[in-house]
Design a protein around this motif. Structure first.
Motif, PDB file in Angstrom:
ATOM      1  N   ALA A  40       0.711  -1.215  -0.011  1.00 41.12           N
ATOM      2  CA  ALA A  40       0.054  -0.040  -0.097  1.00 41.12           C
ATOM      3  C   ALA A  40       0.803   1.342  -0.157  1.00 41.12           C
ATOM      4  O   ALA A  40       0.622   2.131  -0.581  1.00 41.12           O
ATOM      5  N   GLU A  41       1.962   1.186   0.724  1.00 39.13           N
ATOM      6  CA  GLU A  41       2.867   2.340   0.528  1.00 39.13           C
ATOM      7  C   GLU A  41       3.458   2.637  -0.719  1.00 39.13           C
ATOM      8  O   GLU A  41       3.666   3.780  -0.982  1.00 39.13           O
ATOM      9  N   ILE A  42       3.755   1.555  -1.470  1.00 36.63           N
ATOM     10  CA  ILE A  42       4.201   1.609  -2.625  1.00 36.63           C
ATOM     11  C   ILE A  42       3.115   2.436  -3.647  1.00 36.63           C
ATOM     12  O   ILE A  42       3.683   3.104  -4.636  1.00 36.63           O
ATOM     13  N   VAL A  43       1.903   1.646  -3.515  1.00 37.77           N
ATOM     14  CA  VAL A  43       0.834   2.409  -4.273  1.00 37.77           C
ATOM     15  C   VAL A  43       0.736   3.889  -4.145  1.00 37.77           C
ATOM     16  O   VAL A  43       0.530   4.548  -5.141  1.00 37.77           O
ATOM     17  N   ARG A  44       0.943   4.307  -2.996  1.00 37.08           N
ATOM     18  CA  ARG A  44       0.661   5.725  -2.670  1.00 37.08           C
ATOM     19  C   ARG A  44       1.486   6.375  -3.373  1.00 37.08           C
ATOM     20  O   ARG A  44       1.247   7.913  -3.387  1.00 37.08           O
ATOM     21  N   GLU A  45       2.909   6.042  -3.649  1.00 40.28           N
ATOM     22  CA  GLU A  45       3.967   6.578  -4.289  1.00 40.28           C
ATOM     23  C   GLU A  45       3.462   7.254  -5.590  1.00 40.28           C
ATOM     24  O   GLU A  45       4.025   8.265  -6.279  1.00 40.28           O
ATOM     25  N   PHE A  46       2.812   6.290  -6.333  1.00 43.02           N
ATOM     26  CA  PHE A  46       2.315   6.534  -7.669  1.00 43.02           C
ATOM     27  C   PHE A  46       0.716   7.262  -7.779  1.00 43.02           C
ATOM     28  O   PHE A  46       0.206   7.614  -8.925  1.00 43.02           O
ATOM     29  N   LEU A  47       0.305   7.802  -6.864  1.00 43.39           N
ATOM     30  CA  LEU A  47      -0.961   8.364  -6.886  1.00 43.39           C
ATOM     31  C   LEU A  47      -0.945  10.012  -6.784  1.00 43.39           C
ATOM     32  O   LEU A  47       0.158  10.477  -6.366  1.00 43.39           O
ATOM     33  N   PRO A  48      -1.673  10.808  -7.367  1.00 35.36           N
ATOM     34  CA  PRO A  48      -1.605  12.128  -7.480  1.00 35.36           C
ATOM     35  C   PRO A  48      -1.492  12.635  -5.975  1.00 35.36           C
ATOM     36  O   PRO A  48      -1.990  12.243  -5.207  1.00 35.36           O
ATOM     37  N   GLU A  49      -0.732  13.619  -5.900  1.00 36.78           N
ATOM     38  CA  GLU A  49      -0.406  14.046  -4.462  1.00 36.78           C
ATOM     39  C   GLU A  49      -1.498  14.577  -3.906  1.00 36.78           C
ATOM     40  O   GLU A  49      -1.710  14.250  -2.825  1.00 36.78           O
TER      41      GLU A  49
END
Length: 400
Positions: free
Chosen positions: A388-397
């Protein structure tokens, strides 16, 4: 919970895996950004992704629309729609490693799947695709890669299957279960050792509830036997042959699978033997009640047994498989948490030795403790959170 991941209430009606985590319908508020998922062919290519969604939290489901791309009519369609996630069916051909006329027809399905995935992504443009693998994931991953949509892939097994080996060419981040798995991936690919996501409810089981369900008083060790929702013919045959011998030393809870349920579910004839075709919402309690487990060695089973610290005895599936279960089992055995038995593999103890090994472990609490302790060094307890932490890296800020 059955190993297809659905709950069943007391009346036998299906319920979602977690009633309070029902996903938002993706057709509502189409202005929200879209996140796509893919994977299928078995529950093992679906449930870990649902574990990642749980870790992303309820706010994520409110901020994002969700879509799952999978095979039309496949097990993944039923599972994810029951979770309130919209589903896009694609034609999916099987990835075979041998010559067959069916390869030609499946190739047509495969390329059709790529085209349909491309058209869907062009129209809807997800911010990210998360792939849990399986042959059905290849077309969406290729389509996303061609369009520049970031792809995060997760492989549950020690070494990658054919689908993952194809997908890694279009993947931004490859998540793996063990540090040793990194050697199977090219140097230029970002590889993260995350562990495997496990459903949160697995850790909520209560031993007393499991014993109550089985009708046991807890005075004897409990062996849990499982081979998946369809059962495992080899494991079931072993139990039929050695049931009375084993019952002299332990109680047995047996998930038989549907195919063998009639031949193995005669609980009345064997005191201390409790059998069902599959376990549904009670599965975490059943697992908590077990002192030792006889199982196949798929990645999902291995991780659930590891997280709950169960001394494990594996009979790996080898016929018609790529050998991943044998490698998973040997990985666990080398670290002292499991014993591996197989009649045809010269590197394993034969099934004729299995009954004796189970009886020895059932009668030796210290041995079981010794087998269980190293599990904490083998499995990562927070696989879903790490991904989930890696997924959040790729989400719009502004959406994180």
């Amino acid at each position: 919970m059955d190993h297809n991941g659905a709950y069943h209430d007391e009346d036998g009606k299906r319920k979602d895996m977690n009633d309070n985590t029902q996903r938002s319908n993706t057709r509502k508020n189409p202005s929200r950004p879209l996140m796509a998922f893919t994977g299928g062919g078995s529950g093992g290519h679906v449930f870990p992704a649902l574990g990642v969604l749980d870790e992303l939290g309820s706010d994520f489901s409110r901020k994002y629309r969700l879509i799952w791309l999978g095979s039309s009519g496949g097990i993944e369609e039923r599972i994810v729609t029951e979770q309130g996630i919209n589903f896009k069916g694609l034609p999916a051909g099987k990835l075979r490693r041998y010559l067959s006329l069916r390869n030609l027809f499946d190739a047509l399905k495969f390329f059709s799947g790529i085209v349909l995935a491309l058209l869907y992504f062009l129209k809807n443009r997800p911010v990210l695709l998360f792939s849990k693998g399986g042959f059905v994931s290849v077309a969406p991953v290729i389509a996303a890669g061609l369009l520049g949509i970031p792809v995060i892939s997760h492989e549950s097994d020690v070494d990658p299957g054919l689908a993952t080996r194809i997908n890694r060419r279009f993947t931004k981040v490859q998540c793996i279960p063990f540090p040793e798995s990194a050697r199977f991936y090219p140097a230029g690919l970002r590889v993260e050792t995350t562990g495997n996501p496990v459903r949160k409810d697995i850790l909520r089981g209560e031993r007393s509830q499991g014993l109550k369900i089985a009708g046991f008083d807890g005075t004897r060790p409990v062996l849990l036997v499982q081979g998946g929702s369809l059962g495992a013919r080899q494991i079931n045959s072993f139990i039929r042959e050695h049931r009375e011998e084993l019952l002299a030393h332990m109680d047995i809870i047996h998930q038989t699978g549907e195919k063998d349920s009639q031949r193995l579910s005669s609980t009345e004839d064997f005191q201390g033997y409790f059998a069902r075709p599959f376990f549904s919402r009670e599965y975490p309690h059943i697992l908590a009640a077990a002192d030792l487990v006889l199982s196949r060695s798929g990645a999902g089973s291995l991780w659930e047994l590891g997280i709950t610290g169960k001394p494990s005895f594996f009979i790996p599936l080898t016929e018609g498989a790529r050998g991943d279960q044998m490698r998973n089992a040997r990985y666990a055995e080398e670290r002292g948490v499991a014993r591996v038995f197989h009649q045809k593999d010269p590197g394993c103890k034969g099934l004729d030795e299995l009954a004796g090994a189970l009886i020895t472990a059932a009668g030796d609490a210290e041995l079981r403790k010794t087998m269980a302790l190293p599990w904490s060094e083998v499995v990562h307890p927070h696989g879903g959170r790490n991904i989930a932490e890696i997924v959040r890296e790729f989400l719009p800020e502004e959406e994180v």
